[in-house]
Design a protein around this motif. Sequence first.
Motif, PDB file in Angstrom:
ATOM      1  N   ARG A  19      10.931 -22.596 -52.034  1.00  0.00           N
ATOM      2  CA  ARG A  19       9.942 -22.321 -50.990  1.00  0.00           C
ATOM      3  C   ARG A  19      10.591 -21.773 -49.728  1.00  0.00           C
ATOM      4  O   ARG A  19      10.010 -20.979 -49.022  1.00  0.00           O
ATOM      5  N   ARG A  20      11.812 -22.231 -49.434  1.00  0.00           N
ATOM      6  CA  ARG A  20      12.499 -21.787 -48.208  1.00  0.00           C
ATOM      7  C   ARG A  20      13.059 -20.377 -48.351  1.00  0.00           C
ATOM      8  O   ARG A  20      13.178 -19.656 -47.384  1.00  0.00           O
ATOM      9  N   GLY A  21      13.435 -20.004 -49.544  1.00  0.00           N
ATOM     10  CA  GLY A  21      14.053 -18.698 -49.748  1.00  0.00           C
ATOM     11  C   GLY A  21      13.179 -17.821 -50.618  1.00  0.00           C
ATOM     12  O   GLY A  21      11.980 -18.006 -50.715  1.00  0.00           O
ATOM     13  N   ARG A  22      13.815 -16.891 -51.240  1.00  0.00           N
ATOM     14  CA  ARG A  22      13.081 -15.981 -52.112  1.00  0.00           C
ATOM     15  C   ARG A  22      12.631 -16.712 -53.371  1.00  0.00           C
ATOM     16  O   ARG A  22      13.228 -17.690 -53.781  1.00  0.00           O
ATOM     17  N   GLN A  23      11.556 -16.231 -53.953  1.00  0.00           N
ATOM     18  CA  GLN A  23      11.089 -16.803 -55.212  1.00  0.00           C
ATOM     19  C   GLN A  23      12.109 -16.481 -56.294  1.00  0.00           C
ATOM     20  O   GLN A  23      12.733 -15.414 -56.272  1.00  0.00           O
ATOM     21  N   PRO A  24      12.293 -17.383 -57.237  1.00  0.00           N
ATOM     22  CA  PRO A  24      13.296 -17.133 -58.267  1.00  0.00           C
ATOM     23  C   PRO A  24      12.896 -15.966 -59.167  1.00  0.00           C
ATOM     24  O   PRO A  24      11.738 -15.828 -59.540  1.00  0.00           O
ATOM     25  N   THR A  25      13.860 -15.132 -59.454  1.00  0.00           N
ATOM     26  CA  THR A  25      13.641 -14.019 -60.383  1.00  0.00           C
ATOM     27  C   THR A  25      14.647 -14.075 -61.518  1.00  0.00           C
ATOM     28  O   THR A  25      14.411 -13.519 -62.576  1.00  0.00           O
ATOM     29  N   VAL A  26      15.763 -14.723 -61.276  1.00  0.00           N
ATOM     30  CA  VAL A  26      16.792 -14.890 -62.290  1.00  0.00           C
ATOM     31  C   VAL A  26      16.252 -15.890 -63.319  1.00  0.00           C
ATOM     32  O   VAL A  26      15.720 -16.936 -62.943  1.00  0.00           O
TER      33      VAL A  26
END
Length: 135
Positions: A19-26
């Motif tokens: 939630r604090r950073g980018r949404q996971p894509t890996v």
Amino acid sequence: MSGYLGPYKGERYHIPDCRRGRQPTVPREVFNQAHSSLRSVIERTFGVWKKKWKILKTMPKFSFDKQVKIVIATMALHNYIKRHAQRDRHFEESKNYQNEGTEEEMDEESQETNGPGSQEIEVLRNQITASLMGD
């Protein structure tokens, strides 16, 4: 299958991290986010269950077979109430509680990589990850 389906090590795990950073894509982070989210729901469910059925907190020194029956009976009643009660204070309280994931890191011992069934677990984790990615 024996073993423990834990998160991937070395990747972001807790929901607040996502939630604090980018949404996971890996792929591994996507799996870890789903794992963390599901774990939070399960922990919240167990919290409501134990709050409602005090016997579960201090399980008396009953035989193992009797303890199993108590667990099954209270979970059956828990599920019945959840499905059929119009209002239940324990469930209402849990709706107001936003569990953002546990703060402590996953216990290293619970993430055995060489234990029984570890290869099967790794295959299963990879299959789930692929399905989450739409592969």
